[in-house]
Design a protein around this motif. Structure first.
Motif, PDB file in Angstrom:
ATOM      1  N   LYS A   1       0.821  -1.208   0.000  1.00 59.18           N
ATOM      2  CA  LYS A   1       0.000   0.000   0.000  1.00 59.18           C
ATOM      3  C   LYS A   1       0.855   1.258   0.000  1.00 59.18           C
ATOM      4  O   LYS A   1       0.436   2.291  -0.473  1.00 59.18           O
ATOM      5  CB  LYS A   1      -0.984   0.018   1.176  1.00 59.18           C
ATOM      6  CG  LYS A   1      -0.385   0.328   2.512  1.00 59.18           C
ATOM      7  CD  LYS A   1      -1.488   0.658   3.520  1.00 59.18           C
ATOM      8  CE  LYS A   1      -1.000   1.447   4.682  1.00 59.18           C
ATOM      9  NZ  LYS A   1      -0.568   2.792   4.467  1.00 59.18           N
ATOM     10  N   SER A   2       2.075   1.159   0.551  1.00 63.48           N
ATOM     11  CA  SER A   2       2.940   2.328   0.701  1.00 63.48           C
ATOM     12  C   SER A   2       4.389   1.908   0.519  1.00 63.48           C
ATOM     13  O   SER A   2       4.790   0.850   0.999  1.00 63.48           O
ATOM     14  CB  SER A   2       2.802   2.909   2.116  1.00 63.48           C
ATOM     15  OG  SER A   2       1.475   3.145   2.463  1.00 63.48           O
ATOM     16  N   LYS A   3       5.168   2.770  -0.159  1.00 61.56           N
ATOM     17  CA  LYS A   3       6.597   2.481  -0.284  1.00 61.56           C
ATOM     18  C   LYS A   3       7.398   3.774  -0.333  1.00 61.56           C
ATOM     19  O   LYS A   3       7.093   4.684  -1.107  1.00 61.56           O
ATOM     20  CB  LYS A   3       6.893   1.654  -1.538  1.00 61.56           C
ATOM     21  CG  LYS A   3       8.383   1.346  -1.698  1.00 61.56           C
ATOM     22  CD  LYS A   3       8.667   0.238  -2.674  1.00 61.56           C
ATOM     23  CE  LYS A   3       8.575   0.663  -4.090  1.00 61.56           C
ATOM     24  NZ  LYS A   3       9.193  -0.322  -5.020  1.00 61.56           N
TER      25      LYS A   3
ATOM     26  N   MET B   1       6.279   9.949   5.762  1.00 65.90           N
ATOM     27  CA  MET B   1       5.154   9.118   6.196  1.00 65.90           C
ATOM     28  C   MET B   1       3.850   9.621   5.586  1.00 65.90           C
ATOM     29  O   MET B   1       3.062   8.835   5.055  1.00 65.90           O
ATOM     30  CB  MET B   1       5.061   9.105   7.727  1.00 65.90           C
ATOM     31  CG  MET B   1       6.185   8.334   8.395  1.00 65.90           C
ATOM     32  SD  MET B   1       6.161   8.425  10.199  1.00 65.90           S
ATOM     33  CE  MET B   1       4.645   7.546  10.594  1.00 65.90           C
TER      34      MET B   1
ATOM     35  N   ILE C   1       1.665   6.235   5.539  1.00 64.76           N
ATOM     36  CA  ILE C   1       2.056   5.405   6.683  1.00 64.76           C
ATOM     37  C   ILE C   1       1.715   6.179   7.944  1.00 64.76           C
ATOM     38  O   ILE C   1       2.025   7.363   8.055  1.00 64.76           O
ATOM     39  CB  ILE C   1       3.560   5.058   6.643  1.00 64.76           C
ATOM     40  CG1 ILE C   1       3.868   4.134   5.464  1.00 64.76           C
ATOM     41  CG2 ILE C   1       4.015   4.425   7.965  1.00 64.76           C
ATOM     42  CD1 ILE C   1       5.350   3.841   5.250  1.00 64.76           C
TER      43      ILE C   1
ATOM     44  N   GLU D   1       2.270   1.932  12.628  1.00 60.98           N
ATOM     45  CA  GLU D   1       1.935   0.969  11.576  1.00 60.98           C
ATOM     46  C   GLU D   1       3.119   0.037  11.323  1.00 60.98           C
ATOM     47  O   GLU D   1       4.282   0.453  11.340  1.00 60.98           O
ATOM     48  CB  GLU D   1       1.586   1.704  10.276  1.00 60.98           C
ATOM     49  CG  GLU D   1       1.165   0.792   9.158  1.00 60.98           C
ATOM     50  CD  GLU D   1       0.645   1.527   7.932  1.00 60.98           C
ATOM     51  OE1 GLU D   1       0.350   0.850   6.933  1.00 60.98           O
ATOM     52  OE2 GLU D   1       0.524   2.779   7.965  1.00 60.98           O
TER      53      GLU D   1
ATOM     54  N   VAL E   1       5.801  -1.905   9.343  1.00 61.37           N
ATOM     55  CA  VAL E   1       6.522  -1.689   8.094  1.00 61.37           C
ATOM     56  C   VAL E   1       7.610  -2.746   7.944  1.00 61.37           C
ATOM     57  O   VAL E   1       8.122  -3.270   8.931  1.00 61.37           O
ATOM     58  CB  VAL E   1       7.150  -0.277   8.002  1.00 61.37           C
ATOM     59  CG1 VAL E   1       6.085   0.801   7.916  1.00 61.37           C
ATOM     60  CG2 VAL E   1       8.111  -0.008   9.137  1.00 61.37           C
TER      61      VAL E   1
ATOM     62  N   TYR F   1       7.832  -1.230  13.434  1.00 57.63           N
ATOM     63  CA  TYR F   1       6.732  -0.269  13.336  1.00 57.63           C
ATOM     64  C   TYR F   1       7.303   1.129  13.193  1.00 57.63           C
ATOM     65  O   TYR F   1       8.420   1.411  13.612  1.00 57.63           O
ATOM     66  CB  TYR F   1       5.798  -0.367  14.549  1.00 57.63           C
ATOM     67  CG  TYR F   1       6.477  -0.104  15.871  1.00 57.63           C
ATOM     68  CD1 TYR F   1       6.450   1.169  16.445  1.00 57.63           C
ATOM     69  CD2 TYR F   1       7.153  -1.110  16.547  1.00 57.63           C
ATOM     70  CE1 TYR F   1       7.079   1.419  17.655  1.00 57.63           C
ATOM     71  CE2 TYR F   1       7.777  -0.864  17.750  1.00 57.63           C
ATOM     72  CZ  TYR F   1       7.735   0.396  18.306  1.00 57.63           C
ATOM     73  OH  TYR F   1       8.360   0.653  19.495  1.00 57.63           O
ATOM     74  N   ALA F   2       6.521   1.997  12.568  1.00 57.21           N
ATOM     75  CA  ALA F   2       6.966   3.359  12.265  1.00 57.21           C
ATOM     76  C   ALA F   2       6.634   4.317  13.397  1.00 57.21           C
ATOM     77  O   ALA F   2       5.557   4.232  13.987  1.00 57.21           O
ATOM     78  CB  ALA F   2       6.295   3.844  10.981  1.00 57.21           C
TER      79      ALA F   2
ATOM     80  N   ALA G   1       4.889  -0.742   3.476  1.00 56.38           N
ATOM     81  CA  ALA G   1       3.741  -1.116   4.302  1.00 56.38           C
ATOM     82  C   ALA G   1       2.746  -1.844   3.409  1.00 56.38           C
ATOM     83  O   ALA G   1       2.617  -1.530   2.223  1.00 56.38           O
ATOM     84  CB  ALA G   1       3.097   0.109   4.943  1.00 56.38           C
TER      85      ALA G   1
END
Length: 116
Positions: free
Chosen positions: A7-9, A33, A38, A42, A44, A58-59, A89
């Motif tokens: 979903k996120s990079k 983030m 993110i 969350e 990661v 986790y972030a 994520a």
């Protein structure tokens, strides 16, 4: 059925700090983030391009505009300052939702700042 997709990079940022004597996590510049969605705490995955290490943590929010990428606690053993990492994520969704889903990806510059 639910499937798991990226979903996120945050693609190719440099580690700016490694703090062994900390509870754990990875500190990430809040601008980065926000750019990929993110949220604090969350899960990661962190992939180190320099040594092949992979870890899950986790972030936590780092100060905006600083470019901070800091591996904390045991994760600090997995990278050195200057190593290039990818932070990913994942999210779960139905196969139907996945057909129209677009992950959020940023390609920061050498100072870990978002390139527009």
């Amino acid at each position: 059925m639910q499937i798991t997709l990226m979903k996120s990079k945050i693609h190719r940022v440099k580690v700016t700090q490694a703090e062994l004597n900390y509870v754990g996590s990875i500190t990430i510049d809040e601008d980065l983030m926000d750019a990929v969605g993110i949220i604090e705490n969350e899960q990661v995955h962190v992939v180190n391009n320099n040594n092949g290490e992979r870890l899950v943590t986790y972030a936590i929010k780092g100060a905006r505009g600083t470019g901070i990428i800091c591996l904390n606690g045991a994760a600090a053993r997995k990278a050195q300052v200057g190593d290039v990492v990818i932070i990913i994520a994942y999210g779960s969704m139905s196969q139907e939702e996945s057909k129209s889903f677009q992950p959020q990806v940023v390609f920061p510059d050498d100072a870990n700042r978002i390139v527009h």
